[in-house]
Design a protein around this motif. Structure first.
Motif, short mmCIF file in Angstrom:
data_model
loop_
_atom_site.label_atom_id
_atom_site.label_comp_id
_atom_site.label_asym_id
_atom_site.label_seq_id
_atom_site.Cartn_x
_atom_site.Cartn_y
_atom_site.Cartn_z
N GLY A 130 0.79 -1.22 0.00
CA GLY A 130 0.00 0.00 0.00
C GLY A 130 0.83 1.27 0.00
N LYS A 131 2.07 1.15 -0.44
CA LYS A 131 2.99 2.29 -0.52
C LYS A 131 2.40 3.43 -1.34
N THR A 132 2.01 3.09 -2.56
CA THR A 132 1.48 4.12 -3.46
C THR A 132 0.16 4.66 -2.93
N THR A 133 -0.65 3.79 -2.35
CA THR A 133 -1.93 4.21 -1.77
C THR A 133 -1.69 5.27 -0.69
N VAL A 134 -0.73 5.01 0.18
CA VAL A 134 -0.45 5.95 1.27
C VAL A 134 0.22 7.22 0.73
N ALA A 135 1.18 7.05 -0.18
CA ALA A 135 1.92 8.22 -0.69
C ALA A 135 0.99 9.18 -1.42
N THR A 136 0.08 8.65 -2.23
CA THR A 136 -0.80 9.53 -3.01
C THR A 136 -1.81 10.22 -2.10
N SER A 137 -2.32 9.50 -1.10
CA SER A 137 -3.28 10.11 -0.19
C SER A 137 -2.61 11.20 0.65
N LEU A 138 -1.40 10.91 1.07
CA LEU A 138 -0.65 11.89 1.85
C LEU A 138 -0.41 13.15 1.02
N ALA A 139 -0.08 12.95 -0.24
CA ALA A 139 0.17 14.09 -1.13
C ALA A 139 -1.11 14.92 -1.30
N GLN A 140 -2.24 14.23 -1.42
CA GLN A 140 -3.50 14.97 -1.62
C GLN A 140 -3.88 15.82 -0.41
N LEU A 172 -1.73 6.70 -11.90
CA LEU A 172 -3.07 6.11 -12.02
C LEU A 172 -4.01 6.66 -10.95
N PHE A 173 -3.43 7.15 -9.86
CA PHE A 173 -4.25 7.63 -8.75
C PHE A 173 -4.31 9.16 -8.69
N LEU A 174 -3.23 9.82 -9.11
CA LEU A 174 -3.19 11.28 -8.98
C LEU A 174 -3.58 11.99 -10.27
N ARG A 178 -2.87 22.63 1.80
CA ARG A 178 -2.26 23.83 2.37
C ARG A 178 -0.80 24.04 1.95
N ASP A 179 -0.15 22.96 1.50
CA ASP A 179 1.28 23.06 1.22
C ASP A 179 1.54 22.97 -0.28
N ALA A 180 2.69 23.47 -0.68
CA ALA A 180 3.14 23.25 -2.06
C ALA A 180 3.77 21.87 -2.09
N VAL A 181 3.26 20.99 -2.95
CA VAL A 181 3.68 19.59 -2.92
C VAL A 181 4.28 19.16 -4.25
N ARG A 182 5.44 18.50 -4.14
CA ARG A 182 6.05 17.82 -5.28
C ARG A 182 5.94 16.33 -5.04
N THR A 205 -1.11 17.81 -11.20
CA THR A 205 -2.34 17.03 -10.97
C THR A 205 -3.50 18.00 -10.72
N PRO A 206 -4.75 17.50 -10.80
CA PRO A 206 -5.90 18.37 -10.51
C PRO A 206 -5.85 18.97 -9.10
N ASP A 207 -5.15 18.30 -8.16
CA ASP A 207 -5.02 18.87 -6.80
C ASP A 207 -3.91 19.91 -6.73
N GLY A 208 -3.25 20.18 -7.85
CA GLY A 208 -2.18 21.17 -7.85
C GLY A 208 -0.84 20.62 -7.40
#
Lengths: 317, 292, 123
Positions: B13-23, B45-47, B28-32, B128-131
């Motif tokens: 669930g690495k990608t699951t957690v990483a993408t959710s954390l990024a979202q 596929l998720f972002l 509030r933060d600028a995210v790369r 991504t659509p979330d910026g």
């Protein structure tokens, strides 16, 4: 002698659980006493957690060499740092040192050092093991955390397993492959007779399955596909079916989601031994029968596709 | 602030957690976001980034000018990978053995060697659509070495989106690591500030967690654990975390609906609104762990 | 002419080694004089490109022909560039270097006009 390798592309699809079940099933049927096992997933070697091997032999595995700076001779010019393309030369309070993990072993710095202060040193990066396991002889290995060249270790494990199979005239080598599609995977599959891809019906599973199948095609290894946890997302399973059909690949089976699988893992057993009547066990027994049938036929080797790699191999200039 | 999400064992669930954390971070933060699993990258596929910048990457391999080359054999002698052979008056180059180190080019006494790019993969980036500023490395099928692509990816730094209405509090980089515990994982962790391990409470999950935890320890990086599919296995991962001083920062229960949503391409925070709060709390705990 | 044979040992009785790049040793026989020399294969410990290294070694030993059990694409290309003829001997029967030489001299070995397999990776 046939080599069957179990692969997945994406990690965590249940590859090792399938290998463990196959090892168990093979130990009972017409393959009893006929199989050599090899765990080629050397940086996450989990097969032994199920097979309970008794080690008969352990040998250190030496990887490539890495550069080492002799701090007494080094004049701190930094030439090595500027030519290293792998960012392996690091400045510390004590002067320049080589990060052994980042070091590619190219020796460019050795040739460039004006005071000849850098030498190459061989490294022990893991260990190779031969064991007697619950379901037959097991060749396995451990790469120490963070080390390179697991492809070489995979090759070693496979060669030793095949040598034993040839010597003892055992007809089947069952290989637990690594995830991904890179060097260790190539080392695990090139020259194998058949690959069974264990995938899951998720968007990520399908994407990685595609890349794994392309890799197998590149190296001319015939493939079968097994969809694990197929009922979790039936739409995804249909998508995988459709993709496989379009690419002329047999989808041998679907294995349902079944809590017996993690249950068996916790119990340290193959699921087919842990709960022979569980839905996953019955499905895996059926898959095994199909795989045996395919292996029994003399498989025509799929012709490798002409690709960039081949072009590079045959015509580099 | 750079956070690596790693696991050892694949499919935890690495990608699951990483993408959710990024979202949640992108609220509030600028995210790369860097997808560092160059063999099998899945985060897009998720972002759903719009990948509008494409760049071929690879290694610099030698080309020998037959007019200038006098077949002295120096290049073949110094190449540690046997990628150059000199037989008789002929110098042969084998691209698939070359690591692109440059030694032959520098050492050729006749300066008969030039280098050109051998493409082994690509880097695609966009927003991504979330910026979220997103970049992904992708190794070409049939290639063996992902490391050059990964090194380029880390240097790529996709441009942060200017669309935020409020100025960001912080700049965060989230790296989705490859599975396993060999050098690509180390390279992903190098230069990071925190490693988040995603594991499952099974003997396989624990075995592989120990491998990656050893790497983070070696690099001196603070770390924490997310236990995914909580309830499927045993308590050995919990015990290991206590004994190794690894804080358990989040537990995600085994839930068929979650599995179905992820299978279809949703992130956790999209599938379950409650998870947004839990992931915000996770992010704050990570930041707190780093500043301790 | 000089013919090289991949073998596992350092005598004419040594068994044939069907691997080329990873052969334990090579012997070189001068078919005109019958003189034998034995050489440990320096490529045995190479972490990659063993076939390329072994091919260059054979070329330096002055062989005009080589007998082994299989040739990868890179080894074959290097041997061809060195104008060394490649011959194949089946590796599944235990035979000595001397027997292989007999087979070579009597023209019973097949030439390998191309690589016999797709090449190894990670070794």
């Amino acid at each position: 002698m046939k080599q069957l390798v179990i692969l997945s592309g994406k990690g965590g699809t249940g590859k090792t659980s399938v290998v463990a079940a196959f090892a168990h099933l093979a130990s009972a049927g017409p393959f009893a006493g006929q199989v050599i096992l090899a765990d080629a997933d050397v940086d996450a070697a989990n097969l032994e957690l199920v097979l309970h091997p008794k080690r008969l032999d352990t040998e250190p595995f030496r990887g490539g060499e890495v550069a080492v700076i002799d701090e007494d001779q080094c004049v701190q010019c930094g030439d090595c740092e500027s030519i290293c393309r792998f960012d392996a030369i690091v400045e510390t309070d004590a002067g320049w040192i080589v990060d052994p993990v980042a070091c590619e072993g190219c020796a460019a710095c050795v040739h460039q050092c004006p005071t000849a202060s850098i030498a190459m040193q061989e490294q022990t990066v893991g260990e190779y093991a031969y064991s007697d396991s619950l379901y037959g002889p097991l060749h396995h290995a451990h790469l120490y955390p963070g080390q390179e060249s697991s492809g070489k270790l995979v090759t070693e494990v496979r060669q030793r397993a095949c040598r034993q199979a040839l010597d003892e005239q055992r007809p089947l080598v069952l290989i637990d492959g690594p995830p991904g599609i890179g060097c260790p995977v190539i080392a695990a599959v090139s020259g194998a007779d058949l690959a069974l891809l264990v995938t899951e019906p998720t968007v990520a599973g399908l994407q990685d399955l595609r890349r794994a199948l392309q890799t197998l095609r590149h190296f001319g290894v015939p493939a079968l596909v097994c969809i694990n946890k197929a009922d979790v997302y039936p739409v995804g399973a249909q998508g995988i079916d459709a993709y496989c059909r379009a690419n002329g690949i047999d989808t041998v089976a679907r294995v349902p989601f079944d809590p017996s699988v993690p249950g068996a893992m916790v119990a340290g057993a193959a699921v087919t031994a842990y709960r022979p009547d569980a839905p996953a066990s019955l499905a895996l027994s059926a898959v095994w029968q199909q795989v045996v049938a395919v292996l029994a036929k003399d498989l025509p080797g799929a012709a490798p596709a002409a690709t960039v790699g081949d072009a590079a191999r045959n015509n580099p200039d | 602030m750079r956070i690596v999400v790693a696991s050892g064992k694949g499919g935890t669930g690495k990608t699951t957690v990483a993408t959710s954390l990024a979202q949640v971070a992108a609220e509030r933060d600028a995210v790369r976001f860097l997808d560092c699993d160059v063999e099998t990258p899945n985060a897009a596929l998720f972002l759903h980034p719009r990948l509008d910048v494409h760049r071929d990457v690879g290694i610099r391999v030698p080309r020998v000018d037959p007019q200038t080359c006098n077949a002295c054999g120096t290049c073949a002698e110094i190449c540690r990978f046997n990628a150059i052979a000199v037989v008789g008056e002929t110098t042969l180059v084998f691209d698939d053995l070359c690591h692109g180190c440059g030694s032959c080019t520098w050492m050729c006494p006749e300066q008969a060697i030039t280098e050109h790019l051998l493409v082994t993969g690509s880097i695609d980036s966009g927003t991504t659509p979330d910026g979220i500023a997103f970049a992904r490395g992708m190794m070409n099928v049939g290639q063996a070495m992902g490391m050059p692509i990964l090194r380029e990816l880390k240097k790529s730094s996709p441009a942060l989106s200017p669309t935020m209405t409020v100025p960001p509090r912080r700049t965060l980089e989230i790296r989705d690591a490859p599975p396993g515990a060999s050098c690509p994982v180390v390279e992903t962790m190098r230069g990071a500030d925190f490693v988040l391990f995603v594991t499952e409470p099974t003997p396989f999950g624990l075995h592989d967690l120990k491998q990656v935890a050893a790497i983070a320890r070696e690099l001196g990086l603070p770390a924490g654990v997310v236990i995914n599919r909580d309830g499927i296995g045993d308590a050995a991962v919990d015990a290991y975390c206590v004994e190794s001083d690894l804080p358990i920062l989040l537990r995600i229960p085994m839930d068929r609906r979650i599995a179905e949503a992820i299978a279809a391409g949703s992130t956790l925070v999209e599938a379950n609104l409650d998870d947004r709060h839990r992931f915000r709390a996770l992010l704050e705990r990570i930041l707190a762990e780093v500043t301790v | 002419m000089n013919v090289a044979i991949s073998i596992a040992g350092q005598t004419p009785d040594a068994p044939f080694d069907a691997r080329f790049g990873r052969a334990e040793s090579f012997c070189v026989v001068d078919t005109d004089t019958g003189a034998w020399t034995f050489h440990a294969n320096p490529a045995l410990s190479a972490s990659g490109g063993a076939g390329v290294l072994a091919a260059q070694f054979i070329a330096r030993l002055g062989a005009q022909a080589v007998v082994s059990g299989a040739y990868g694409p890179k080894a074959h290309r290097t041997l061809s560039a060195a104008r060394i003829e490649c011959f194949l001997a089946p590796g599944n029967e235990a035979r000595s270097a001397a027997e292989i030489l007999d087979a070579f001299n009597s023209g019973r070995l097949t030439p390998a006009d191309d690589a016999t397999h797709g090449g190894h990776h990670g070794d």
